[in-house]
Design an enzyme around this catalytic site. Structure first.
Site, PDB file in Angstrom:
ATOM      1  N   ALA A 137     -12.291  -9.883   6.035  1.00 14.86           N
ATOM      2  CA  ALA A 137     -12.150 -10.169   7.463  1.00 14.86           C
ATOM      3  C   ALA A 137     -11.763  -8.903   8.202  1.00 14.86           C
ATOM      4  CB  ALA A 137     -11.088 -11.238   7.700  1.00 14.86           C
ATOM      5  N   ASP A 138     -12.258  -8.807   9.420  1.00 11.30           N
ATOM      6  CA  ASP A 138     -11.830  -7.717  10.293  1.00 11.30           C
ATOM      7  C   ASP A 138     -10.798  -8.194  11.301  1.00 11.30           C
ATOM      8  OD1 ASP A 138     -13.687  -5.048  10.062  1.00 11.30           O
ATOM      9  OD2 ASP A 138     -14.682  -6.836   9.301  1.00 11.30           O
ATOM     10  N   ARG A 139     -10.797  -9.489  11.580  1.00 12.48           N
ATOM     11  CA  ARG A 139      -9.753 -10.074  12.417  1.00 12.48           C
ATOM     12  C   ARG A 139      -9.740 -11.584  12.211  1.00 12.48           C
ATOM     13  NH1 ARG A 139      -7.901  -8.376  18.344  1.00 12.48           N
ATOM     14  NH2 ARG A 139      -9.011  -6.496  17.703  1.00 12.48           N
TER      15      ARG A 139
END
Length: 386
Positions: free
Chosen positions: A257-259
């Site tokens: 995940a990036d966010r």
């Protein structure tokens, strides 16, 4: 088991693998300034949310250290006030390198908080600078251990889930997207770390991975990592996920995940949402593996996550080795960039990320444990894992 390293440091020297040249050329590039770190992150010579946070923090710490080591102290080290103004400017600059990955923003906020607390405590400019250097190094150093913890949490949870469905908890086949291993972090990895853990525990069947358009971070980077570690694996094109689920037993999809928004909505590399929708159709558990620093409690849901769009031209180009291989005088494989579309093409949609709604996610794993959704709910309570 040998692992690749995205960042290496020695005697104050910071080097990164230029990931744009992988898998055919392994070239380390020295980072000697904050501006070089910014460019490396922006141009994706280094990528992966944890890795870019680590590089930014290390480059910042090295910059402050260089100032302290100078025979003639630079102007920003003359007073706490001058240090504060200068540092905030530099940190704000770094935070703009890539907007979607929240780890970078989290690292910047941590450094600003240390600046504030050390200044409020009335420390000398030298001690404030030393505190900033320590925090910058800590941000990078803590990544490896937390990756191992979250990989174990996720791997054991999945094995237990499989046993609950009457399986053996072994020979687990996992699909992943993009690259989330040592090249995307300071070591071990997140979703690819989970796969690595299962392999180490002899619980993995095969790792499947998508090529991952438009930068082919699966076929270039994940492929290289799995090959290096001798983990049984199979590459598929992004459009083959549905076919894979129809014809092969896949026990879970594991992605990074990036966010992650407060409700569990998750931004990750483009193609993740597609895999989540297909996994839901085939009743395959969908697991997000990411450090606490990726969870953004200030973002209520996925609609508030900024989505980076890359240059349209990037979707038209492919870089790789000339085939059949052509080796230069130094023994290096010659690489070229080629265009695979008509030139001057108009109308190109090229987002780097998509958002997977929480209701399509089975579990979110951090270094603190595993969060699952309660029956009938469409969002997560992440309080236990942040």
């Amino acid at each position: 088991m040998h692992m690749l390293t995205s960042i290496r440091t020695s005697n104050g020297k910071i080097e990164i693998i230029d990931q744009l040249l992988l898998p055919h050329t392994t070239k380390y590039v020295e980072i000697t300034s904050i501006e070089q770190a910014y460019d490396a992150i922006k141009d994706m010579k280094i990528r992966g949310a944890p890795a870019i946070a680590s590089l930014a923090s290390l480059a910042f710490a090295a910059y402050i250290q260089t100032g302290l080591d100078s025979a003639q102290p630079p102007a920003f080290l003359l007073s706490p006030e001058s240090l504060s103004a200068h540092v905030i400017h530099k940190l704000d600059y770094l935070s703009g390198a890539r907007p979607t990955a929240v780890n970078l923003g989290t690292a910047i906020r941590r450094l600003k908080a240390v600046l504030q607390s050390s200044t409020d405590a009335g420390k000398s400019v030298g001690l404030i600078a030393a505190d900033l250097i320590s925090e910058g190094k800590l941000i990078a150093d803590e990544d490896f251990d937390r990756n191992k913890r979250m990989s174990e949490h996720g791997g054991e949870w999945l094995a237990e889930l499989d046993r609950g469905y009457g399986g053996s908890g072994q020979e687990l086949n996992i699909l992943t997207v993009c690259n989330t291993g040592s090249l995307a972090t300071s070591g071990y990895g997140t979703a690819l770390g989970l796969i690595t853990y299962l392999h180490e525990q002899k619980k993995l069947g095969k790792a499947y991975y998508t090529q991952t358009a438009p930068y082919h971070q699966g076929s270039r980077l994940t492929a290289l990592e799995l090959k290096t570690m001798q983990i049984p694996s199979v590459m598929i094109c992004d459009t083959m996920v549905g076919s894979l689920f129809q014809h092969h037993k896949i026990h879970a999809v594991a992605v990074g995940a990036d966010r992650i928004a407060r409700n569990g909505d998750t931004a990750n590399k483009i193609g993740t949402y597609n895999a989540a929708v297909l996994a839901a159709r085939h009743k395959i558990p969908f697991i997000v593996v990411a450090p606490i620093s990726t969870v953004d409690l200030d973002t209520p849901d996925g609609s508030s996550i900024p989505i980076e769009h890359r240059k349209p031209l990037e979707a038209c180009l492919v870089r790789g080795a000339v085939y059949p291989f052509d080796v230069d005088a130094e023994g290096k494989v010659r690489q070229e960039t080629v265009m695979i579309t008509p030139s001057g093409l108009e109308g190109i949609y090229n987002p780097s990320f998509d958002v997977t709604p929480a209701e399509l996610i089975t579990a979110i794993v951090t270094e603190k444990g595993v969060a699952t959704r309660k029956e009938g709910e469409t969002s997560f309570d992440l309080s236990g894992v942040v």
